[in-house]
Enzyme design. Structure first.
Site, mmCIF file in Angstrom:
data_model
loop_
_atom_site.group_PDB
_atom_site.id
_atom_site.type_symbol
_atom_site.label_atom_id
_atom_site.label_comp_id
_atom_site.label_asym_id
_atom_site.label_seq_id
_atom_site.Cartn_x
_atom_site.Cartn_y
_atom_site.Cartn_z
ATOM 1 N N LYS A 143 0.846 -1.200 0.000
ATOM 2 C CA LYS A 143 0.000 0.000 0.000
ATOM 3 C C LYS A 143 0.880 1.249 0.000
ATOM 4 O O LYS A 143 0.643 2.201 -0.738
ATOM 5 C CB LYS A 143 -0.932 -0.006 1.224
ATOM 6 N N GLN A 170 -4.987 -1.426 9.495
ATOM 7 C CA GLN A 170 -4.883 -2.748 8.859
ATOM 8 C C GLN A 170 -5.509 -3.823 9.755
ATOM 9 O O GLN A 170 -5.167 -3.927 10.937
ATOM 10 C CB GLN A 170 -3.396 -3.067 8.583
ATOM 11 N N ASP A 176 -11.368 2.888 3.896
ATOM 12 C CA ASP A 176 -11.805 1.497 3.733
ATOM 13 C C ASP A 176 -13.316 1.397 3.514
ATOM 14 O O ASP A 176 -13.818 0.350 3.106
ATOM 15 C CB ASP A 176 -11.421 0.676 4.983
#
Ligand code: NAD
Length: 281
Positions: A52, A96, A119
């Protein structure tokens, strides 16, 4: 059969995003920033976060990774999120997953201000998506959606079957297809006759986690089949779709690896840029 090349589509998307970041930089004299919080030392999470960060840097985003040990207190993480929520240089925040057991996942998700929730997991964004309002959209289903639209720009009236009802994949995928005026059936572990449901579909999205569940004789000729699954087997990584069998019937199919996976990170970058743009209005 069209082999849907997710690597190529993701590279094209990243190139577009890179141009967009350069334009935003010259217009606003600043670039969107992505901050990732990584807790613990799980190898897959470390690899995802490294990828990422690398992709974010590639398109010109400001990126930062904040690392905590497994033992970090929940309070410390929540306080850091509050600090990032009010940091103007941070456009997107991602924690995460999975988290250590002593940290409440939902508390963490809800601590991120919805306007920085790249997200798309915050209940506000989930609600906005299902109401048809602008929102951050979870990255994997967004990637699937963009791949489907490349093959079939007009989805109106198509029959779609989503296999799996997770908050991460199945449910947001269903909302995206509904928004495109598909007739959507969402199926799951308690569905009575999954084969019959799939046989009716113009579009199948499989997000289950069972190796090669969707077989060749489950798929109508000319269906578009998107395989989200990533399953480790003795024969290597396979999807939720039996690739060899389904490729004989389908009009288009994503491979695993190299299909949906590469689009997920590219969509995270897109979400970060979209959060930045909304914050500048
Ligand atoms: P999950 O375990 O949260 O959900 C699985 C869903 O499948 C559930 O809704 C369950 O009801 C359904 N299911 C289970 N058995 C079934 C059956 N026999 N028939 C029909 N439905 C059944 O999984 P998830 O997080 O949505 O992930 C699904 C898969 O996608 C996994 O293999 C995961 O590794 C993969 N994944 C890939 C990406 C990517 O970027 N490509 C991202 C996230 C997840």
């Amino acid at each position: 059969m069209i082999l849907i090349d997710g690597k190529k589509a993701a590279a094209e998307l990243r190139a577009e995003l890179k141009e967009e970041v350069a334009e935003l930089k010259s217009k606003h004299n600043k670039v969107p920033g992505l901050t990732v919080i990584l807790i613990g030392d799980l190898t897959p999470s470390q690899i995802y976060v490294r990828n990422k960060e690398k992709s974010a840097n590639e398109v010109g985003l400001k990126s930062e990774v904040i690392k905590y040990p497994d033992s970090v207190e929940e309070r410390t993480v929540l306080e850091k999120i509050q600090e990032l929520n009010s940091d103007e240089t941070v456009s997107g925040i991602l924690v995460q997953l999975p988290l250590p057991k002593h940290i409440d996942k939902q508390k963490v998700i809800e601590a991120i201000v919805p306007s920085k929730d790249v997200d798309g997991f915050h209940p506000m964004n989930v609600g906005n998506l299902s109401s048809g309002y602008e929102s951050s959209i979870p990255c994997t289903p967004l990637g699937c959606y963009l791949l489907i639209k490349k093959i079939e720009p007009n989805l109106s009236g198509k029959k779609a079957v989503v296999v799996g009802r997770s908050n991460l994949n199945g449910k947001p995928m269903t909302q995206l297809l509904l928004k495109e005026n598909c007739t959507v059936t969402i199926t799951h572990s308690k569905t009575k006759d999954l084969k019959a449901e799939c046989l009716d579909a113009d579009i199948i999205v499989a997000a289950v986690g069972i190796p090669e569940l969707v077989r060749g004789d489950w798929v109508k000729k000319d269906a578009i089949v998107i395989d989200v699954g990533i399953n480790k087997t003795d024969n290597g990584i396979v999807g939720d779709v039996h690739f060899d069998e389904v490729s004989k019937n389908a009009k288009a199919l994503t491979p695993v690896p190299g299909g949906v996976g590469p689009m997920t990170i590219a969509c995270l970058l897109k979400n970060t840029i979209d959060c930045f743009k909304r914050s500048q209005i």
